[in-house]
Design an enzyme around this catalytic site. Structure first.
Site, PDB file in Angstrom:
ATOM      1  N   ASP A 555       0.811  -1.214   0.000  1.00 36.84           N
ATOM      2  CA  ASP A 555       0.000   0.000   0.000  1.00 36.84           C
ATOM      3  C   ASP A 555       0.848   1.269   0.000  1.00 36.84           C
ATOM      4  OD1 ASP A 555       0.686  -0.964   2.627  1.00 36.84           O
ATOM      5  OD2 ASP A 555      -0.553   0.630   3.484  1.00 36.84           O
ATOM      6  N   GLU A 556       0.269   2.321  -0.530  1.00 40.16           N
ATOM      7  CA  GLU A 556       0.728   3.705  -0.393  1.00 40.16           C
ATOM      8  C   GLU A 556       2.152   3.929  -0.893  1.00 40.16           C
ATOM      9  OE1 GLU A 556      -2.102   5.288   3.204  1.00 40.16           O
ATOM     10  OE2 GLU A 556      -0.162   4.445   3.795  1.00 40.16           O
TER      11      GLU A 556
END
Length: 899
Positions: A555-556
């Site tokens: 993620d991210e």
């Protein structure tokens, strides 16, 4: 007084390894012998407070924020006050630096030019006195007013453990801040402005008060009689027949006769009986026969069981071992500990989802093995069967990996070492020493013990090592390894290096790091991941429970400065922060290794590198014989066909985006690209969110201003669109969502609750945040309620629609709440779980005080100015200053609220 978490009861030999001798372990010298940094550490009190929270109404503040480079030109102001209770710090005593933690980027010092403000990395900031520093007199308060990005709406946004570093580089913690209790450090959010609890001017949330809580708790709640709540099992079975037969008294406890269950599961059930004080004592104990008979069930899923509770004894028949185990847990869910009784029922039950999960982040802050084992006990009691174990993040690496000792020697510890040769930088209120939950790790033996403990309770452990973003602890540890070995053994030094040393791309991660991403274009990255997979798999094999799922995070992996909230400055848009052009590159833009990879044609652009990482890791996972790979949904967002592009035969995503931001549509997208779904939506299932709109509650709130137990209970995992009719977005405003086709449900393998730990620093905080919300999570994971609407493609929901049977939902909640308050909270007490005791609602009617709680069965007390007393019957309002509730066992009090 210095308040530090008690570690004496912890059995982890590797839990804490201090990187420096704590300041407080040395006896204080007379003030005349102390340097200025030592005097500051010994004598200063510190307070932190919000001055003006961003609400979009101050044009000058917004312009200042834009120029300083704040996201969306959105800033607030806050104050750090240094209160000198000792001798003066003279103007020429400037050989020190003040370090402090702030989860918001502090962009400018507003009221003085006597200090230079710098952000070191992540949340670590420092203030350096300069030649304009005029000293801090005895009894004087120095106010430092700062411009901060975004807003600070909850007191837990502030962090403890400020420290000063002297000219020799030695840290000295300010002792008054060396605590996880913020009550003496953080002033009320509304002290300087009554609307500082709002995020924006149009914030339509209701601030929690005694009156608002009373209205909320009494609005649509039904009275539930004792027979009903005694017969209510959490999570609710598919079918229960409650008889009118007399209650069974359990004076001699319960005697299990379990056939087919292995010794570990039997021991787990016996432990549960002992915890509830229901162990058999003598021949008069109530007998429970437990058998496994797959032939007794027709097409029933794993975990199905039947339970018959009769006067002469109970029978549990499971379709498999997990079903037999769950049948006994349902029997124990029926027990009313207060009366020591059990109703007579017949239950026919099976789970709705195969994945019923709970996630805990131990990377941001470490949590002890003991609290993990306690959590596994409660997961088993309420039939949750997946423990998602987040074992690494930017702020900490938490599992010993044989052959890579630097991961735990350095990556698991936080202390003051700017070169990071001994530890990671302090973050998230950990301060300069490793004597708190900022530091710690699990040994191989610890992890194997956790695996076996979980398996005995029919829980699969899903380990996660978050990469390629959120990986700073690994990056720093492997760079330290490189520096250690590069002269003696250059090949070994480079073998597991995680960066391209020639990559000078400027970026900023979501947690404000500029060096936290591993490089997906270098071979040594995959050597590291392969080594990691092999060692963790070996631990599972040693435990006797093969590794079934590898979660790589994903993620991210973005540069937040490249988002639409910023522009190249000086810009024209008043709602965008000004940054330089070179700050807006995508991650790895300047990496020669990634440029070479793109030139080869293996990937077309920089924004495909995250998916390249996912594909290569899937091959490593498949080659290791692990059948399932998982990721947070943004880690695989550009994969168009999971079965064709990933080597692992089974793949799922945790779909986490808030529903009001289109999280439901994201779930549909991943289902259409071939992923199974574990619904994990942050505005309903993130337990690090506050439990009510009260600045004194702990929690992050980017996804939701509050998530209480009822909100989690109301979650509809298949038709999430219907939640737009029931709950507003984080600003209390309407939002809309549309249901997908009925085929969508085929992709949902389950749901999962999440506890991220940025502001969850202690074991006690883990229990406060998770419980009792975990029971509502278990309810939705196991049982499909009648008020959950079937999927009708294109059906639109919003605040004014009226498709949901709200009366049925309220009635279902009333039954759940009655069972929770009257039965289950006392069981949590017996297990030593420090759940959140609710804050009462209270109103004055006819000069009398009336109170309400979200679930019945707890005692409410009032304070009359001198002492606390039970509030029973009618009490004159004149006698009541504040009210509070007590835990079911009466041993703990919740937060008090004034009338």
């Amino acid at each position: 007084m210095r308040r530090i978490p008690l570690f004496a009861s912890l059995a982890l030999s590797t839990l804490i390894a201090s990187c420096a001798e704590p300041e407080s372990s040395q006896p204080p010298a007379a003030d005349a012998q102390l340097s200025a940094p030592e005097r500051i550490a010994a004598n200063f009190d510190v307070t932190q407070e919000v001055l003006l929270n961003f609400q979009g109404v101050d044009d000058a503040l917004r312009a200042q924020c834009k120029q300083a480079g704040g996201s969306a030109a959105t800033c607030s102001t806050y104050r750090i006050s240094l209160i000198n209770n000792g001798p003066a710090v003279a103007a020429d005593e400037r050989d020190w630096t003040l370090y402090f933690h702030s989860v918001r980027r502090s962009l400018a010092l507003l009221n003085t030019d006597a200090f230079t403000l710098e952000r070191v990395n992540g949340d670590l900031h420092r203030l350096i006195p300069n030649e304009r520093f005029t000293g801090i007199g005895s009894g004087e308060t120095l106010q430092l007013d700062l411009l901060a990005e975004s807003w600070m709406q909850f007191e837990s946004d502030f962090q403890p453990r400020l420290f000063v570093v002297d000219g020799d580089g030695a840290p000295h913690i300010i002792r008054s801040t060396d605590t996880d209790d913020l009550s003496d450090i953080v002033l009320p959010i509304t002290k300087n402005h009554p609307d500082n609890w709002k995020r924006v001017a149009e914030d339509a949330n209701t601030l929690a008060t005694a009156d608002s809580r009373f209205q909320q708790f009494t609005a649509d709640v039904e009275a539930v009689d004792a027979q009903e709540w005694r017969g209510r099992i959490i999570p609710q079975p598919a079918n229960v027949q409650l008889t009118d037969a007399p209650l069974i008294q359990l004076d001699a406890g319960i005697a299990l006769q379990a056939e087919g269950l292995d010794a570990g599961s039997v021991a787990a059930l016996q432990q549960r009986l002992a915890t509830l004080q229901l162990s058999a004592s003598g021949d008069e104990a109530y007998g429970v026969s437990v058998t496994i008979d797959p032939g007794a069930f027709s097409k029933r899923p794993a975990g199905a069981y039947r339970l018959n509770v009769a006067e002469q004894g109970a029978e549990v028949v499971g379709v498999d071992a997990s079903g037999a185990f769950y049948g006994v847990q349902s029997l124990l869910a029926l027990v009313d500990l207060k009366s020591g009784s059990l109703p007579q029922v017949v239950v026919d039950d099976a789970p709705r989802f195969p994945h019923r999960g709970m996630f805990v982040d131990v990377g941001r802050n470490f949590h002890s093995k003991e609290v993990i084992l306690k959590l596994l006990d409660q997961m088993a009691a309420y039939k949750l069967n997946r423990f998602h174990f987040h074992l690494s993040d930017d702020e900490g690496w938490r599992l010993e990996i044989p052959g890579l000792p630097e991961l735990t020697e350095i990556g698991s510890q936080r202390c003051f070492d700017l070169e990071e040769n001994r530890c990671l930088l302090p973050q998230l209120g950990s301060g300069p020493f490793a004597d708190n939950f900022g530091s710690g790790f699990y040994s191989v033996d610890d992890y194997v013990e956790i695996l076996r403990y979980a398996a005995d309770r029919h829980i699969e452990v899903v380990p996660e090592f978050d990469m390629p973003a959120h990986a700073r602890s690994a990056v720093v540890a492997m760079e330290a390894r490189y520096r250690k070995l590069k002269d003696a053994d250059p090949e070994a030094a480079s073998a597991y290096r995680l960066i391209d040393p020639q990559d000078d791309t400027r970026y900023l991660s979501v947690q404000f790091y500029n060096d936290s991403y591993i490089n997906p274009c270098v071979d040594s990255t995959y050597a590291f991941v392969g080594k990691l997979i092999g060692e963790v798999k070996a631990m599972h094999d040693r435990a006797g429970h093969p590794l079934k799922t590898w979660h790589f995070g994903g993620d991210e992996a973005v540069n937040i400065l490249a988002a639409d909230a910023f522009e190249v400055g000086p810009g024209e848009n008043p709602e965008k922060g000004d940054v330089t052009a070179e700050q807006r590159n995508k991650p790895w833009t300047n990496s020669p290794q990634c440029q070479k990879l793109i030139a080869s044609g293996e990937v077309k652009a920089m924004d495909e590198l995250g998916e390249l990482y996912a594909k290569r890791v899937s091959r490593l996972v498949a080659d290791a014989g692990i059948p399932t790979m998982a990721a947070w949904n943004d880690g695989v967002k550009k994969i168009s066909d999971a079965s064709a592009e990933l080597a692992t035969p089974n793949n799922y995503v945790n779909s986490w985006a808030p529903l009001f931001w289109g999280g439901g549509d994201e779930s549909v997208h991943f289902a259409e690209t071939g992923f199974d779904l574990v619904q994990s939506h942050s505005d309903f299932l993130y337990f690090d969110m506050p439990q009510e709109v009260d600045p004194k509650e702990r929690g992050y709130y980017w996804a939701s201003r509050y998530t209480d137990t009822r909100k989690t209970f109301s979650y509809a995992p298949l038709n999430t669109a219907q939640l737009a009719e029931l709950y507003r977005n984080r600003d209390g405003q309407n939002w809309e969502a549309t249901s997908p086709s009925a085929h969508f449900a085929e992709s949902v393998r389950g749901i999962q609750g999440q506890l991220w730990s940025e502001v969850v620093r202690t074991d006690e905080a883990v229990e406060y945040q998770v419980f009792p919300r975990l029971l509502a999570l278990a309810e939705r994971a196991w049982h499909q309620a009648d008020w959950e609407l079937p999927l009708q493609e294109g059906q639109s929901f919003h605040a004014e629609s009226s498709f949901v049977n709200k009366a049925a939902l309220a009635s279902d909640w009333s039954g759940f709440a009655a069972a929770l308050g009257n039965k289950e909270l006392l069981k949590l007490d017996r297990a030593g779980i420090g759940y959140r005791v609710p804050v009462p609602g209270a109103v004055v009617e006819d000069a009398r005080v009336k109170t309400a709680l979200p679930y019945p069965g707890l005692t409410v007390e009032y304070f009359d100015g001198q002492q606390w007393q039970s509030l029973t019957g009618e009490v004159s309002a004149e006698a009541v200053q504040s009210v509070r509730a007590r835990s079911a066992d009466g041993q703990r009090a919740g937060r008090a609220v004034a009338l």
